[in-house]
Design an enzyme around this catalytic site. Structure first.
Site, PDB file in Angstrom:
ATOM      1  CB  SER A  21      35.694  43.135  54.782  1.00 33.13           C
ATOM      2  OG  SER A  21      36.399  43.523  53.634  1.00 33.13           O
ATOM      3  CG  ASN A 111      33.658  48.486  41.493  1.00 31.56           C
ATOM      4  OD1 ASN A 111      33.350  47.731  42.421  1.00 31.56           O
ATOM      5  ND2 ASN A 111      34.614  48.189  40.631  1.00 31.56           N
ATOM      6  CG  HIS A 113      39.647  47.737  40.484  1.00 33.44           C
ATOM      7  ND1 HIS A 113      39.115  46.533  40.067  1.00 33.44           N
ATOM      8  CD2 HIS A 113      40.925  47.760  40.035  1.00 33.44           C
ATOM      9  CE1 HIS A 113      40.033  45.876  39.373  1.00 33.44           C
ATOM     10  NE2 HIS A 113      41.143  46.594  39.343  1.00 33.44           N
TER      11      HIS A 113
HETATM   12  C1  GRF Z   1      37.953  44.083  47.555  1.00 32.83           C
HETATM   13  O1  GRF Z   1      39.346  43.989  47.472  1.00 32.83           O
HETATM   14  C2  GRF Z   1      37.412  44.928  46.423  1.00 32.83           C
HETATM   15  O2  GRF Z   1      38.256  45.957  46.050  1.00 32.83           O
HETATM   16  C3  GRF Z   1      37.316  43.919  45.319  1.00 32.83           C
HETATM   17  O3  GRF Z   1      36.877  42.735  45.954  1.00 32.83           O
HETATM   18  C4  GRF Z   1      37.280  42.740  47.315  1.00 32.83           C
HETATM   19  C5  GRF Z   1      36.027  42.557  48.137  1.00 32.83           C
HETATM   20  O4  GRF Z   1      36.304  42.329  49.479  1.00 32.83           O
HETATM   21  N1  GRF Z   1      36.478  44.390  44.246  1.00 32.83           N
HETATM   22  P1  GRF Z   1      35.123  42.290  50.544  1.00 32.83           P
HETATM   23  O5  GRF Z   1      34.113  41.258  50.073  1.00 32.83           O
HETATM   24  O6  GRF Z   1      34.551  43.650  50.670  1.00 32.83           O
HETATM   25  O7  GRF Z   1      35.800  41.840  51.813  1.00 32.83           O
END
Ligand code: GRF
Length: 191
Positions: A21, A111, A113
């Site tokens: 997403s 990144n 997080h």
């Molecule tokens: C997000 O919550 C990001 O912060 C974490 O993994 C999740 C990834 O979600 N590292 P998506 O694949 O972008 O929907």
């Protein structure tokens, strides 16, 4: 980070392992004229659901298994060079990049997080924040350094935890904010 000159966008690779997403959101952001980046490559370590966005938006994609980290990273570097990639966004990428790889791309990997770093590095951030009875959680965009989730913070967003929140509801709430703040952090870096 270098200032933007002219209208040339910075060729960017997004690394994913999941639903993507954030990737979809970054692709949409990159299409805006004001965006400093273009998304030119999507890399994953598995057949991630998010790779569908590569086909949907006509972006090159490639899977590297990471069974042998050295080999995978070596091949990623070759591809990145070939595609003239100059910036990397990790978005739910579940492999830890080696010190060597990070060094080669020093200051050019970021990144997102799902916690208020330095709190709750690693996995299960929402469970841990609720269990510790935190009143707030959030998301953090940071540079990637050789220590997990420890690089310089670019932008953070605080999000309220209510008594009704479960790890699932909190993850949903945080993800919504991630979609706003990942592009905002990129704007902050390059402008
Ligand atoms: C997000 O919550 C990001 O912060 C974490 O993994 C999740 C990834 O979600 N590292 P998506 O694949 O972008 O929907």
């Amino acid at each position: 980070m270098e200032k933007l000159t002219g209208l040339k966008k910075i060729k960017t690779a997004v690394f994913i392992s999941g639903t993507g997403s954030n990737l979809k959101n970054l692709i949409k952001f990159a299409k805006f004229k004001k965006s400093p980046i273009s998304i030119n490559l999507i890399i994953s370590n598995i057949k991630a659901k998010g790779l569908n966005y590569a086909d949907q938006f006509g972006i090159k994609k490639k899977i590297f298994s990471f069974k042998n980290i050295k080999t995978s990273e070596k091949n990623i570097l070759i591809l990145i060079k070939k595609e003239k990639i100059n910036f990397i966004c990790l978005a739910g990428f579940m492999k830890i990049l080696s010190k060597d790889f990070i060094k080669k791309f020093n200051g050019k990997i970021i990144n997102i997080h799902p916690s208020l770093l330095p709190k709750y590095k690693g996995l299960n951030t929402h469970e841990r924040a609720i269990k510790d009875k935190n009143k707030f959680t959030g998301c953090t965009v940071h540079y990637v350094s050789s220590k997990l989730d420890s690089g310089k913070i670019i932008l953070q967003r605080k999000i309220k935890i209510t008594s009704k929140d479960s790890p699932t509801s909190l993850a949903k709430k945080v993800l919504k904010q991630e979609h706003k703040f990942y592009p905002a952090a990129i704007m902050k870096i390059f402008n």
